[in-house]
Design an enzyme around this catalytic site. Sequence first.
Site: not given
Ligand code: IMP
Ligand code: MG
Length: 184
Positions: A52, A111
């Site tokens: 990403g 996220d």
């Molecule tokens: P976390 O570990 O829940 O903070 O999620 C992080 C990963 O989830 C990010 O690095 C993204 O790869 C993916 N992610 C979370 N939200 C989105 C979104 O709205 N669009 C695309 N990828 C997302």
């Molecule tokens: Mg990511």
Amino acid sequence: MSPITIPPLSEDLESVLIDADTIQRKVSDLSRRISEDYKDSDGLVVVSVLKGAFMFTADLCRQLSVPHTVDFIALSSYGNRDYSSGNVRLIMDVRENLADKDVLIVEDILDSGHTLSYLVRNFTARQPSSLKTAALVSKPDRLLTDVKLDYLGFEIPDVWVVGYGLDYAEQHRTLPYIAVMNRT
Ligand code: IMP
Ligand code: MG
């Protein structure tokens, strides 16, 4: 700024949330701040979290005025696409030794924060001389961890966004803007 042809919004996208110019201006701001903060560093390693953050990292680093190297790490958190399980798995590690380096983690989006929180713990154990975090986008309403960002581009509501590196099932990653997915 280089001319970018903006592709039209496809049917599965609801609206453009952050347009390409707004992203580019923000990335320039962040790059200036980072260059200022690391002007005395003698070993900045930018670690980009794949996939990403690839576009954000490329634009950010192109404008850094301090010496730096770039490395990549790939992680996955398995579970449903809509929430992070918290089980973060290392898919591909960085090649550089991070000990005694100034390390800046560059993430696409925060996220739940589980991914970044895992990385901070994992990298801290490698004894860098400093460790900071950057993300282009954050969804504060979804945050479940107390991970801190040193550099943040935009706060957005709890929606699924794609473009500028972000995907939905590998689609839309290369759009120059950030758009909201259709819920239907
Ligand atoms: P976390 O570990 O829940 O903070 O999620 C992080 C990963 O989830 C990010 O690095 C993204 O790869 C993916 N992610 C979370 N939200 C989105 C979104 O709205 N669009 C695309 N990828 C997302
Ligand atoms: Mg990511």
